[in-house]
Scaffold this motif. Structure first.
Motif, short mmCIF file in Angstrom:
data_model
loop_
_atom_site.label_atom_id
_atom_site.label_comp_id
_atom_site.label_asym_id
_atom_site.label_seq_id
_atom_site.Cartn_x
_atom_site.Cartn_y
_atom_site.Cartn_z
N ASP A 22 0.82 -1.13 -0.15
CA ASP A 22 -0.02 0.13 -0.15
C ASP A 22 0.78 1.20 0.06
O ASP A 22 1.63 1.56 0.87
N THR A 23 1.04 1.78 -1.09
CA THR A 23 1.92 3.15 -1.20
C THR A 23 3.43 2.91 -1.01
O THR A 23 3.66 3.76 -0.12
N GLY A 24 3.78 1.66 -1.24
CA GLY A 24 5.22 1.41 -0.83
C GLY A 24 5.66 0.95 0.53
O GLY A 24 6.75 0.55 0.83
N ASP A 25 4.42 0.62 1.31
CA ASP A 25 4.71 -0.04 2.48
C ASP A 25 4.15 -1.45 2.52
O ASP A 25 2.85 -1.55 1.93
N CYS A 26 4.85 -2.38 3.15
CA CYS A 26 4.35 -3.67 3.09
C CYS A 26 3.35 -4.00 4.41
O CYS A 26 3.88 -3.99 5.46
N HIS A 27 2.31 -4.36 4.42
CA HIS A 27 1.45 -4.65 5.39
C HIS A 27 1.01 -6.28 5.69
O HIS A 27 0.14 -6.42 6.52
N ALA A 28 1.64 -6.94 5.23
CA ALA A 28 1.98 -8.48 5.77
C ALA A 28 2.51 -8.45 7.15
O ALA A 28 3.23 -7.49 7.54
N PHE A 29 2.15 -9.42 7.93
CA PHE A 29 2.53 -9.37 9.48
C PHE A 29 4.20 -9.62 9.33
O PHE A 29 4.85 -9.11 10.05
N ALA A 30 4.52 -10.75 8.47
CA ALA A 30 5.84 -10.95 8.26
C ALA A 30 5.94 -11.74 7.01
O ALA A 30 5.11 -12.56 6.17
N HIS A 38 17.45 -17.51 -5.53
CA HIS A 38 17.59 -16.22 -5.36
C HIS A 38 16.60 -15.71 -4.25
O HIS A 38 16.42 -16.55 -3.61
N ALA A 39 16.84 -14.68 -3.86
CA ALA A 39 16.23 -13.81 -2.60
C ALA A 39 14.86 -13.45 -3.13
O ALA A 39 14.52 -12.42 -2.83
N HIS A 40 13.99 -14.43 -3.47
CA HIS A 40 12.76 -14.07 -3.83
C HIS A 40 11.81 -13.80 -2.36
O HIS A 40 12.03 -14.41 -1.41
N CYS A 41 10.73 -12.93 -2.55
CA CYS A 41 9.75 -12.72 -1.60
C CYS A 41 8.81 -13.62 -1.79
O CYS A 41 7.94 -13.70 -2.55
N HIS A 42 8.75 -14.78 -0.68
CA HIS A 42 7.76 -15.82 -0.88
C HIS A 42 6.48 -15.45 -0.49
O HIS A 42 5.33 -16.03 -0.60
N THR A 43 6.22 -14.12 0.10
CA THR A 43 4.99 -13.54 0.43
C THR A 43 4.24 -12.99 -0.38
O THR A 43 3.17 -12.29 -0.24
N PHE A 44 4.80 -12.60 -1.36
CA PHE A 44 4.31 -11.79 -2.69
C PHE A 44 3.01 -12.55 -3.20
O PHE A 44 2.99 -13.60 -3.39
N VAL A 45 1.98 -11.64 -3.28
CA VAL A 45 0.52 -12.17 -3.66
C VAL A 45 0.11 -11.38 -4.61
O VAL A 45 0.02 -10.11 -4.42
N GLY A 56 -1.68 -0.08 9.02
CA GLY A 56 -0.83 0.42 10.31
C GLY A 56 0.07 -0.59 10.67
O GLY A 56 0.89 0.01 11.31
N MET A 57 0.20 -1.58 10.10
CA MET A 57 1.44 -2.52 10.50
C MET A 57 2.34 -2.50 9.24
O MET A 57 2.09 -2.31 8.09
N THR A 58 3.63 -2.60 9.59
CA THR A 58 4.77 -2.61 8.70
C THR A 58 5.26 -3.97 8.65
O THR A 58 5.66 -4.46 10.04
N ALA A 59 5.53 -4.49 7.68
CA ALA A 59 5.96 -6.11 7.83
C ALA A 59 7.35 -6.32 8.38
O ALA A 59 8.22 -5.56 8.35
N GLN A 60 7.70 -7.35 8.86
CA GLN A 60 9.12 -7.74 9.17
C GLN A 60 9.44 -9.15 8.47
O GLN A 60 8.84 -9.74 7.77
#
Length: 99
Positions: A22-30, A38-45, A56-60
């Protein structure tokens, strides 16, 4: 019992197609980073009609499978924070730094 440690935050994600972004911020919990190749983000949906995560949450970084990254100790990321963006895939950890 071991105490929980502070996990690094996703400081920026420029992968606009991800439902957690959301506008450059990741709102997944982790998020989980890495594959053997390679260093793929497996949380990408990518689901354009659905927004995911928690407002209001920033992913870790919950886990990192790239044992060859200099920030990785026992599959935990110890970078102060990470950036996610396009590289070899739609969403990769741009903070990945091979040992």
């Amino acid at each position: 019992m071991t105490a929980a440690v502070e996990m690094p935050r996703v400081e920026e994600c420029v992968v606009a197609a991800c439902s957690y972004n959301d506008t450059g911020d990741c709102h997944a919990f982790a998020i989980t980073i890495g594959s053997p190749d390679h260093a793929h983000c497996h949380t990408f949906v990518e689901m354009p009609a659905i927004r995911g995560g928690v407002d209001g949450m920033t992913a870790q970084v919950g886990a990192c499978q790239r044992a060859d990254c200099r920030h990785n100790e026992q599959l935990e990321c110890h970078a102060p924070g990470i950036r996610v963006g396009p590289d070899n895939d739609m969403a990769d950890c741009m903070t990945y730094d091979e040992r």
